[in-house]
Design a protein around this motif. Structure first.
Motif, PDB file in Angstrom:
ATOM      1  N   PRO A 291       9.623  68.446  15.040  1.00 18.83           N
ATOM      2  CA  PRO A 291      10.527  67.573  14.291  1.00 18.83           C
ATOM      3  C   PRO A 291      10.564  67.884  12.793  1.00 18.83           C
TER       4      PRO A 291
ATOM      5  N   LEU B  48      16.311  75.026  10.524  1.00 21.08           N
ATOM      6  CA  LEU B  48      16.520  73.957  11.498  1.00 21.08           C
ATOM      7  C   LEU B  48      16.615  74.515  12.915  1.00 21.08           C
ATOM      8  N   GLN B  49      17.212  75.688  13.052  1.00 24.79           N
ATOM      9  CA  GLN B  49      17.288  76.320  14.376  1.00 24.79           C
ATOM     10  C   GLN B  49      15.889  76.672  14.888  1.00 24.79           C
TER      11      GLN B  49
ATOM     12  N   ALA C 200      16.121  68.060  12.981  1.00 24.96           N
ATOM     13  CA  ALA C 200      15.910  69.096  13.999  1.00 24.96           C
ATOM     14  C   ALA C 200      14.638  68.773  14.767  1.00 24.96           C
ATOM     15  N   GLY C 201      14.464  69.456  15.914  1.00 20.96           N
ATOM     16  CA  GLY C 201      13.238  69.290  16.696  1.00 20.96           C
ATOM     17  C   GLY C 201      13.121  67.956  17.393  1.00 20.96           C
ATOM     18  N   ALA C 202      14.254  67.372  17.797  1.00 21.25           N
ATOM     19  CA  ALA C 202      14.222  66.039  18.417  1.00 21.25           C
ATOM     20  C   ALA C 202      13.435  66.029  19.720  1.00 21.25           C
ATOM     21  N   ASN C 203      13.322  67.173  20.384  1.00 19.08           N
ATOM     22  CA  ASN C 203      12.565  67.218  21.641  1.00 19.08           C
ATOM     23  C   ASN C 203      11.056  67.103  21.427  1.00 19.08           C
TER      24      ASN C 203
ATOM     25  N   ALA D 294      10.737  72.763  19.096  1.00 17.40           N
ATOM     26  CA  ALA D 294      10.604  71.312  19.311  1.00 17.40           C
ATOM     27  C   ALA D 294       9.637  70.706  18.301  1.00 17.40           C
TER      28      ALA D 294
ATOM     29  N   ASP E 233      14.263  73.503  16.063  1.00 17.39           N
ATOM     30  CA  ASP E 233      14.780  73.109  17.379  1.00 17.39           C
ATOM     31  C   ASP E 233      14.153  73.948  18.485  1.00 17.39           C
ATOM     32  N   ALA E 234      14.056  75.252  18.240  1.00 20.53           N
ATOM     33  CA  ALA E 234      13.499  76.148  19.257  1.00 20.53           C
ATOM     34  C   ALA E 234      12.041  75.812  19.557  1.00 20.53           C
TER      35      ALA E 234
END
Length: 432
Positions: free
Chosen positions: A128, A119-120, A44-47, A126, A123-124
């Motif tokens: 990783p 994980l959400q 998660a958090g790929a950005n 960013a 992601d929110a």
């Protein structure tokens, strides 16, 4: 557990290819290419893979955040939180608030499956969240990451020391310059030039010394990546980034248009992304590195005058502020700043009349006049810059002619008015 630190003495600075290529700081994305992290997956958090890693630490106790300073790679099996999925979810917000680089988890040892909400949340934000292969020892990751952090830091420190010495005039001997340049992989021949970048963080963010330092390093990395093809060296401290450029060929000047386009591209990109507002000054090219301090002082003056006259966010070159250097010799009271007998710079009676009219009527005749002169009489371009209708500019210019009787087709009158407008800029309340 406190952050791990590298052992041993400093390594020699890594070689960089000719052209001023510099080693940037270690990002999460770059760390994932290290052999010790082979097989690591991004959950998660790929950005946020461009987050900077400054050190690595292991978390196997509760309340780890009190030991963190920001920019850590935090490695864990989640043993301390194995019984509480809710605390695992909250962990993401807590770590992100501290400003860690990434969370590297060895799952399936104490926690079979990470909560979807965890994980959400990553992601929110960013931030990783990475999955480390079960067979990879923590110590291998700690050693590899810290060795790479230290290697990159050593190269940047060597580069920064060279920039500081060049701009302070410490390196004047050609043989000494060549020896240090070869050690750092820089190509010094030709003419040189200095530039300065002042960083203004986004106003909505609270900024302390640590945050500003990390922001300055981030801007320096962006600048370093931009100027590496232009044979550039970069150093950063506080809220300022210093740049030294060289043409790399004897008798060839630094291409000022290239320097401008490279730095302007960084300025516009960081402003668009909301990272920072950059005020940039570029000094004049000089012959010989003994004269680099003069070029750098010119760049500093460009930044200071640009911020004073127009606010932050401008790229200023010496030609842009040449007239202001002349006008600074005349103080705000009309006399020389040296303290000699006052020699007034009398305002044209028509300009004085316009200033009084604007003040009494809350009008915009003087700003409109300035914009029209800047646009060489093109009313449509002036209207676009002023965000008003073309006919509004027409009306204002007609009113200016009525109040002053000016014929602005006369070049000597235009020159006199432009000089006086710039003198007003320099000594207005805004400038102060």
């Amino acid at each position: 557990m406190r952050p791990s630190r590298p052992n041993g003495g400093p390594a020699s600075p890594a070689r960089r290819r000719s052209g001023g290529t510099a080693v940037s700081r270690l990002t999460v994305a770059k760390a994932l290419t290290l052999p010790a992290l082979r097989g690591t997956r991004v959950l998660a958090g790929a950005n946020g893979l461009d987050r900077i890693i400054e050190c690595a630490t292991v978390m196997e106790v509760p309340n780890i955040t009190r030991w963190l300073r920001g920019n850590e790679l935090v490695i864990t099996s989640l043993y301390a939180l194995r019984e509480s999925p809710e605390e695992q979810v909250r962990l993401i917000a807590d770590l992100d608030q501290v400003g860690i680089a990434a969370l590297l988890i060895k799952p399936k040892v104490y926690v079979d499956r990470l909560p979807d909400r965890m994980l959400q949340e990553a992601d929110a934000r960013a931030m990783p969240v990475l999955e480390l292969p079960v067979e990879t020892p923590y110590i291998d990751v700690l050693n590899a990451v810290m060795a790479e952090v230290f290697r990159r830091s050593s190269v940047r420190r060597y580069e920064a020391d060279m920039v500081e010495d060049l701009l302070a005039g410490v390196i004047a001997d050609p043989a000494q310059l060549q020896a240090r340049a070869e050690e750092g992989g820089w190509n010094p021949p030709g003419r040189g030039g200095g530039a300065l970048i002042h960083i203004d963080p986004p106003q909505e963010r609270g900024v302390n010394g640590g945050v500003l330092s990390r922001l300055c390093d981030r801007v320096a990395d962006e600048v370093r990546a931009a100027v590496r093809g232009g044979n550039g060296l970069v150093a950063a401290s506080g809220s300022r980034v210093r740049v030294v450029l060289a043409s790399g060929r004897e008798g060839v000047p630094v291409p000022r248009s290239l320097a401008r386009s490279l730095l302007q591209s960084v300025q516009q990109d960081l402003a668009r992304r909301g990272v920072a507002t950059l005020s940039i000054g570029i000094g004049v090219p000089v012959d010989g590195y003994a004269a680099l301090p003069d070029s750098y002082r010119t760049a500093c003056r460009c930044v200071d005058l640009g911020r004073r006259l127009w606010g932050p966010g401008r790229l200023v070159m010496p030609d842009d502020v040449a007239i202001y250097h002349v006008l600074e010799a005349i103080g705000p009271g009309g006399g020389p700043v040296t303290g000699a007998a006052p020699t007034a710079l009398p305002l044209h009676p028509g300009l004085q009349r316009l200033l009084e009219y604007d003040a009494a009527n809350k009008a915009q005749l003087v700003p409109t006049l300035r914009c029209v002169l800047d646009e060489q009489g093109n009313l449509r371009r002036a209207a676009g810059r002023l965000f008003v209708h073309y006919k509004t500019v027409q009306y204002r210019m007609a009113r200016i002619r009525e109040l002053t009787g000016w014929d602005l087709s006369r070049p000597e009158l235009r020159l006199a008015i432009e000089v006086q407008l710039r003198w007003l800029d320099l000594h207005s309340d805004r400038a102060e």
